[in-house]
Design a protein around this motif. Structure first.
Motif, PDB file in Angstrom:
ATOM      1  N   GLY A 188     -42.192 -11.793  15.076  1.00 23.40           N
ATOM      2  CA  GLY A 188     -40.851 -11.210  14.778  1.00 23.40           C
ATOM      3  C   GLY A 188     -40.775 -10.809  13.365  1.00 23.40           C
ATOM      4  N   GLN A 189     -41.422 -11.512  12.320  1.00 27.71           N
ATOM      5  CA  GLN A 189     -41.233 -11.028  11.088  1.00 27.71           C
ATOM      6  C   GLN A 189     -41.803  -9.712  10.721  1.00 27.71           C
ATOM      7  OE1 GLN A 189     -42.287 -13.970   8.120  1.00 27.71           O
ATOM      8  NE2 GLN A 189     -41.638 -12.956   6.384  1.00 27.71           N
ATOM      9  N   SER A 190     -42.931  -9.628  11.230  1.00 27.54           N
ATOM     10  CA  SER A 190     -43.976  -8.299  10.754  1.00 27.54           C
ATOM     11  C   SER A 190     -43.618  -7.359  11.862  1.00 27.54           C
ATOM     12  CB  SER A 190     -45.331  -8.778  10.608  1.00 27.54           C
ATOM     13  OG  SER A 190     -45.670  -9.780   9.760  1.00 27.54           O
ATOM     14  N   LYS A 191     -43.129  -7.729  13.016  1.00 22.00           N
ATOM     15  CA  LYS A 191     -42.733  -6.782  14.118  1.00 22.00           C
ATOM     16  C   LYS A 191     -44.022  -6.315  14.847  1.00 22.00           C
ATOM     17  CE  LYS A 191     -37.974  -6.006  12.878  1.00 22.00           C
ATOM     18  NZ  LYS A 191     -37.039  -4.872  12.537  1.00 22.00           N
ATOM     19  N   ILE A 192     -45.084  -7.208  15.057  1.00 22.28           N
ATOM     20  CA  ILE A 192     -46.263  -6.541  15.476  1.00 22.28           C
ATOM     21  C   ILE A 192     -46.742  -7.819  16.381  1.00 22.28           C
ATOM     22  CG2 ILE A 192     -46.962  -5.380  13.526  1.00 22.28           C
ATOM     23  CD1 ILE A 192     -48.802  -7.416  12.750  1.00 22.28           C
ATOM     24  N   PHE A 193     -47.782  -7.609  17.307  1.00 22.88           N
ATOM     25  CA  PHE A 193     -48.497  -8.761  17.816  1.00 22.88           C
ATOM     26  C   PHE A 193     -49.535  -9.144  17.035  1.00 22.88           C
ATOM     27  CE2 PHE A 193     -46.634  -6.488  21.642  1.00 22.88           C
ATOM     28  CZ  PHE A 193     -46.237  -7.665  22.244  1.00 22.88           C
ATOM     29  N   VAL A 226     -52.921  -7.335  16.804  1.00 24.22           N
ATOM     30  CA  VAL A 226     -52.889  -5.888  16.886  1.00 24.22           C
ATOM     31  C   VAL A 226     -52.093  -5.657  15.655  1.00 24.22           C
ATOM     32  CG1 VAL A 226     -52.212  -3.875  18.415  1.00 24.22           C
ATOM     33  CG2 VAL A 226     -52.333  -6.175  19.294  1.00 24.22           C
ATOM     34  N   PRO A 227     -52.775  -5.536  14.632  1.00 25.46           N
ATOM     35  CA  PRO A 227     -52.290  -5.309  13.187  1.00 25.46           C
ATOM     36  C   PRO A 227     -52.050  -3.744  13.004  1.00 25.46           C
ATOM     37  CG  PRO A 227     -54.785  -5.545  13.057  1.00 25.46           C
ATOM     38  CD  PRO A 227     -54.257  -5.956  14.457  1.00 25.46           C
ATOM     39  N   GLU A 228     -52.647  -2.847  13.911  1.00 25.02           N
ATOM     40  CA  GLU A 228     -52.100  -1.312  14.071  1.00 25.02           C
ATOM     41  C   GLU A 228     -50.925  -1.140  14.216  1.00 25.02           C
ATOM     42  OE1 GLU A 228     -56.260  -2.543  14.741  1.00 25.02           O
ATOM     43  OE2 GLU A 228     -54.283  -2.923  15.669  1.00 25.02           O
ATOM     44  N   MET A 229     -50.114  -1.896  14.719  1.00 21.27           N
ATOM     45  CA  MET A 229     -48.809  -1.655  14.785  1.00 21.27           C
ATOM     46  C   MET A 229     -48.091  -1.664  13.712  1.00 21.27           C
ATOM     47  SD  MET A 229     -47.724  -4.205  17.992  1.00 21.27           S
ATOM     48  CE  MET A 229     -46.033  -3.587  18.159  1.00 21.27           C
ATOM     49  N   ARG A 230     -48.595  -2.076  12.618  1.00 22.17           N
ATOM     50  CA  ARG A 230     -47.696  -2.017  11.376  1.00 22.17           C
ATOM     51  C   ARG A 230     -47.227  -0.329  11.077  1.00 22.17           C
ATOM     52  NH1 ARG A 230     -51.451  -5.984   9.755  1.00 22.17           N
ATOM     53  NH2 ARG A 230     -50.321  -7.945   9.425  1.00 22.17           N
ATOM     54  N   ARG A 231     -48.024   0.589  11.310  1.00 20.14           N
ATOM     55  CA  ARG A 231     -47.842   1.807  10.927  1.00 20.14           C
ATOM     56  C   ARG A 231     -47.654   2.675  12.388  1.00 20.14           C
ATOM     57  NH1 ARG A 231     -51.535  -0.213   7.754  1.00 20.14           N
ATOM     58  NH2 ARG A 231     -51.148  -0.376   5.363  1.00 20.14           N
ATOM     59  N   ASN A 232     -46.813   3.232  12.516  1.00 17.42           N
ATOM     60  CA  ASN A 232     -46.277   4.077  13.990  1.00 17.42           C
ATOM     61  C   ASN A 232     -45.145   5.121  13.630  1.00 17.42           C
ATOM     62  OD1 ASN A 232     -46.301   4.460  16.605  1.00 17.42           O
ATOM     63  ND2 ASN A 232     -44.416   4.109  16.454  1.00 17.42           N
ATOM     64  N   PHE A 248     -40.797   0.918  19.265  1.00 20.69           N
ATOM     65  CA  PHE A 248     -41.028  -0.283  19.902  1.00 20.69           C
ATOM     66  C   PHE A 248     -39.902  -1.226  19.942  1.00 20.69           C
ATOM     67  CE2 PHE A 248     -45.315   0.619  17.449  1.00 20.69           C
ATOM     68  CZ  PHE A 248     -45.613   1.274  18.603  1.00 20.69           C
ATOM     69  N   SER A 249     -39.893  -1.917  20.891  1.00 19.57           N
ATOM     70  CA  SER A 249     -38.559  -2.986  21.098  1.00 19.57           C
ATOM     71  C   SER A 249     -39.367  -4.380  21.667  1.00 19.57           C
ATOM     72  CB  SER A 249     -37.719  -2.475  21.811  1.00 19.57           C
ATOM     73  OG  SER A 249     -37.061  -1.203  21.425  1.00 19.57           O
ATOM     74  N   PHE A 250     -38.963  -5.324  21.120  1.00 23.21           N
ATOM     75  CA  PHE A 250     -39.397  -6.708  21.829  1.00 23.21           C
ATOM     76  C   PHE A 250     -38.047  -7.508  21.913  1.00 23.21           C
ATOM     77  CE2 PHE A 250     -40.780 -11.087  22.063  1.00 23.21           C
ATOM     78  CZ  PHE A 250     -41.823 -11.029  22.967  1.00 23.21           C
ATOM     79  N   PHE A 251     -37.842  -8.004  23.102  1.00 21.60           N
ATOM     80  CA  PHE A 251     -36.622  -8.761  23.390  1.00 21.60           C
ATOM     81  C   PHE A 251     -36.885  -9.981  23.744  1.00 21.60           C
ATOM     82  CE2 PHE A 251     -33.487 -10.026  26.118  1.00 21.60           C
ATOM     83  CZ  PHE A 251     -32.180  -9.969  25.642  1.00 21.60           C
ATOM     84  N   SER A 252     -36.268 -10.911  23.522  1.00 18.40           N
ATOM     85  CA  SER A 252     -36.524 -12.308  24.086  1.00 18.40           C
ATOM     86  C   SER A 252     -35.077 -13.190  23.799  1.00 18.40           C
ATOM     87  CB  SER A 252     -37.619 -13.266  23.187  1.00 18.40           C
ATOM     88  OG  SER A 252     -37.805 -14.474  23.650  1.00 18.40           O
ATOM     89  N   ASP A 253     -34.836 -13.741  25.019  1.00 18.95           N
ATOM     90  CA  ASP A 253     -33.643 -14.773  25.018  1.00 18.95           C
ATOM     91  C   ASP A 253     -33.966 -15.969  25.963  1.00 18.95           C
ATOM     92  OD1 ASP A 253     -33.363 -13.752  27.659  1.00 18.95           O
ATOM     93  OD2 ASP A 253     -31.470 -12.849  27.283  1.00 18.95           O
ATOM     94  N   ALA A 254     -32.784 -16.697  26.325  1.00 17.05           N
ATOM     95  CA  ALA A 254     -33.252 -17.949  27.019  1.00 17.05           C
ATOM     96  C   ALA A 254     -33.546 -17.647  28.473  1.00 17.05           C
ATOM     97  CB  ALA A 254     -31.742 -18.807  26.996  1.00 17.05           C
TER      98      ALA A 254
END
Length: 832
Positions: A213-218, A221-227, A232-238
């Motif tokens: 969540g801090q880097s907003k990547i998997f 998959v470090p390639e997500m850093r530059r796009n 991209f959206s990642f969602f997580s709740d209960a």
């Protein structure tokens, strides 16, 4: 995980879809049903839906969705995956009893499965590829295809994990090219917020790593850093977690699919050749896909097809193999009969393999002979192996899965000889006498005749395989391998380096061929490499891990003392300079690169450089971008060559630059000023090369009367209001150009050759501009070029030092060529 593909899609070819409002029907309602050859077309004309038959020989029909405007039908969703229609003329997709249903005659084959509703419903095909069932009164969505994906992940789809039920939504591969029913491979999100690929829903063989969540990547998959192309959206709740994405520019036609190969693949549509082009896949090696070749099948990354059956076995279903489904594996040609005699049962040795999974260990210390005897006495034993390092005996009594061929001297440390139980009649060396007995070799030592016979057979097979697999390999960080060639091998492959393809400061390049797979190669014989053996190998392996569709693939290398060579894929259309700068006759005019192709070459080259700068673990600065280092494959796809070689010769480029024809014409000012070199040096060189793509000539051309410097002319035209931008175009194109693309290219080139690094765009921004994602503002006039316009004295510098630059005489201004000439030369030296 998926974002890996999306990151790489910043390098996708620009595909200008002609979006229009379609007059075709996009809705199924009480007044319209879908049958026979009728189709739905989304309102914007992007997707089409109807009956289709997959492959070329299938007689089954399915309700599917595909891209409407592409010449090649590409199905992205199928309703009745496991229940095909045999006759589309008697089948119908319609609204019935509160559901969207597919009927063949009176038989229900597929339904949305909703509770009956008394309200009238309609099903609408949207322009994002979502089929939505809604209440006609409220338009509220009751069911949508996005919640039931097949093998393709479209923008907007959410592959989720339900925390309440502990169940995951999945992408699932097709079974084969003619059967869209769910295959053995699936992609899902697990409870740890990592995507994984599974075989048979149980065995994981690839993961994206957990969401950071801090880097907003998997994490993996470090390639997500530059796009810059996808949001991209990642969602997580209960209750749930999911990842999704949207596209900033819908003109990029690309798709993410879980292929029937078990690999996740990112492909983009190439409109010029009307084909899908593979940009990225994971796992990168086909044989990393678990059990890809089925039971007893051997997977080999160095062969085509990847799967084969051992001697004495055959495909269980040849038709499935022909349709690229190898999951059924292999079966013995002759069924085994339980017997202890060597006249009935023998063992086929398979050297240098990764042993299959799920073995059973025989207790106690065992040698090879005892291990063989134990398997022979056990009728359920299918195969055995003796692990010398631990003196263990392993046997297999069930399916033999994940058997993989390795090369000799591989670094995995688990290559052994695998002994497969066969009928004696199916052994390669078996022969039958009149009594039906196998012929046996005469071995010295009658008391141990049987044991020595087996050992002798193993030795013979191993020796023959050593000769066959002479080539050693080193393993790269991604698990793939680079071939290690001997100097003699490459000398033979290139016919003693007789066919020279080109050369430069790093060395000469020769064409060659490999006999084992009949493939052509390009061999670069490096010059002036002073690195030690260990450091050279380390750097080469690093280069080998860098793979992208717009980079030339390194296949292997040779390092024997001062003989150091690199082996690359051969590019059949040569280098870009050979197509731009040759004088062509009227008969050869058809070979002139058209504007669309030039633009795609510019865009593909930019994508390759952006990958080197931004997506590699460490930024790779090419340091020598020019047309000679842009190679063209059989489809004229651009591939950047010689990347990474700068580290092999070190940072002292004085020797390299004085021996490379034309290179100095592409040098950024910082090379001469002595400041640290960054990726922006490549941007400058790219800008110079882009001007040459536009004009079809070298930037600097010298005649008996004057020296012509094209960037000077181009910058003047670009920055002049109502300047004739078409006048900059290669005259051989006869004005056939997309004028907006030409303006965009010239503006980008002017930005790239700015004197100050900070004023130049990053290559990733260049990609976005050429794709039309970003608008480009008018650039300032580069100071060094301005100096050329204002002072003829600077021409002396370009003519003598770089032998290739100055300005068009039409841009000269009157001034006194006296002492000011000297001072302006100094100024130009500092800037250029």
């Amino acid at each position: 995980m998926v974002s890996f593909f999306f990151t790489l899609s910043s390098f996708f070819f620009f595909f200008p879809l002609s979006i229009h409002v379609s007059s075709a029907v996009d809705t199924i309602s009480a007044n319209f049903t879908l049958s026979c050859d009728q189709t739905l077309v989304s309102s914007g004309g992007t997707f089409e839906m109807g009956f289709f038959a997959p492959g070329t020989t299938s007689s089954n029909f399915y309700i599917g969705m595909w891209y409407h405007q592409l010449s090649q039908q590409t199905v992205v969703w199928v309703a009745n995956r496991d229940k095909p229609v045999s006759d589309k003329n008697t089948s119908v997709l319609k609204i019935s009893n509160g559901n969207l249903v597919l009927l063949e005659g009176e038989t229900l084959l597929w339904s949305t499965g909703l509770t009956s509703s008394s309200s009238p419903l309609k099903a609408v095909l949207l322009d994002d590829g979502n089929l939505v069932l809604t209440d006609e009164y409220s338009n509220s969505a009751l069911w949508q295809s996005f919640d039931h994906p097949g093998d393709t992940w479209l923008p907007g789809v959410k592959i989720r994990f339900d925390k309440r039920t502990k169940k995951s939504q999945r992408l699932t591969s097709w079974k084969n090219v003619e059967d869209p029913s769910p295959g053995l491979f699936s992609l899902e999100l697990d409870e740890s917020t990592a995507y994984k690929i599974l075989w048979n829903g149980t065995t994981q063989y690839w993961t994206s790593g957990a969401w950071n969540g801090q880097s907003k990547i998997f994490d993996l998959v470090p390639e997500m850093r530059r796009n810059y192309i996808y949001n991209f959206s990642f969602f997580s709740d209960a209750t749930e977690s999911y990842f999704t994405y949207t596209v900033y520019n819908h003109a990029n036609v690309s798709r993410l699919t879980l292929d029937l190969s078990g690999q996740i693949k990112q492909l983009s549509w190439l409109d010029n050749v009307k084909l899908w082009n593979l940009f990225w896949s994971q796992p990168r090696q086909q044989c990393k896909v678990y059990a890809y070749c089925g039971s007893f099948g051997i997977c080999n990354d160095e062969s085509q097809p990847f799967c084969r059956c051992p001697h004495g076995l055959r495909p269980k279903s040849q038709r499935d193999w022909d349709l690229q489904d190898y999951s059924a594996g292999c079966v013995r040609k002759t069924e085994l009969q339980c017997s202890r005699g060597d006249d009935v049962i023998q063992f086929l040795p398979l050297p240098n393999v990764k042993l299959p999974d799920k073995s059973e260990e025989v207790s106690g210390t065992k040698n090879l002979t005892v291990c063989r005897s134990d398997c022979l006495r056990n009728c359920s034993c299918e195969a055995y192996a003796h692990v010398e390092s631990s003196n263990r005996c392993l046997v297999w009594s069930k399916d033999v899965l994940n058997l993989r061929q390795l090369e000799e001297d591989n670094s995995e440390g688990n290559n052994n000889t695998f002994y497969l139980r066969l009928s004696a009649s199916d052994m390669p060396s078996a022969g039958s006498s009149s009594s039906g007995k196998s012929n046996k070799a005469v071995i010295v030592g009658g008391a141990v005749l049987g044991s020595l016979g087996v050992i002798a057979l193993v030795i013979l097979v191993v020796v023959s395989l050593i000769l066959r697999y002479r080539r050693r390999q080193v393993t790269k960080s991604d698990g793939s391998t680079l071939a290690v060639f001997s100097y003699r091998e490459l000398q033979n492959a290139t016919k003693n380096f007789s066919e020279k393809l080109g050369g430069g400061g790093f060395g000469s390049v020769f064409k060659g061929g490999l006999q084992e797979d009949s493939s052509d190669i390009a061999v670069k014989r490096l010059e002036g490499i002073s690195q030690g053996e260990k450091q050279f190998r380390t750097e080469v392996v690093t280069i080998g891990t860098i793979q992208h569709v717009n980079l030339v693939r390194l296949r292997g290398f040779c390092s024997e003392g001062n003989k150091k060579l690199l082996v690359y894929d051969y590019m059949s259309n040569g280098s870009l300079d050979s197509h731009l700068f040759t004088n062509q006759t009227a008969e050869e005019k058809k070979t002139v690169l058209g504007w669309k192709l030039r633009y795609q070459i510019a865009l593909g080259t930019a994508r390759g450089l952006a990958y080197l700068h931004d997506e590699c673990r460490d930024c790779i600065i090419h340091c020598d971008i020019k047309p000679e280092n842009i190679l063209l494959d059989s489809e004229f796809g651009p591939k950047v060559g010689d990347f990474g070689l700068a580290k092999l010769v070190g940072r002292d480029f004085s020797r390299v630059l004085t021996t490379m024809r034309g290179t100095r014409g592409y040098l950024a000012p910082e090379w001469i000023s002595g400041v640290a070199i960054t990726a922006k040096a490549d941007v400058y060189s790219y800008g110079m090369m882009l001007f040459e793509l536009v004009s079809g000539r070298r930037n600097t051309e010298q005649s008996s009367e004057r020296v012509r410097f094209f960037p000077c002319l181009a910058a003047t035209v670009v920055l002049t209001e109502d300047g004739d931008i078409r006048s900059l175009l290669d005259p051989r194109l006869e004005g056939e150009v997309d004028i907006e693309e030409l303006k965009r290219a010239c503006k980008v080139a002017c930005w790239c050759i700015q004197d100050e690094e900070g004023h130049r765009p990053a290559m990733s921004q260049v990609v976005q501009i050429l794709e039309g994602v970003l608008e480009v503002n008018p650039p300032p006039f580069p100071r060094s070029i301005q100096a050329l316009v204002e002072n003829d004295g600077s021409m002396v510098f370009f003519t003598e030092f770089s032998s290739s630059s100055t300005h068009d005489s039409s841009q000269k201004q009157s001034h006194s060529p006296s002492s000011s000439s000297s001072s302006s030369s100094k100024k130009t030296t500092e800037n250029v």
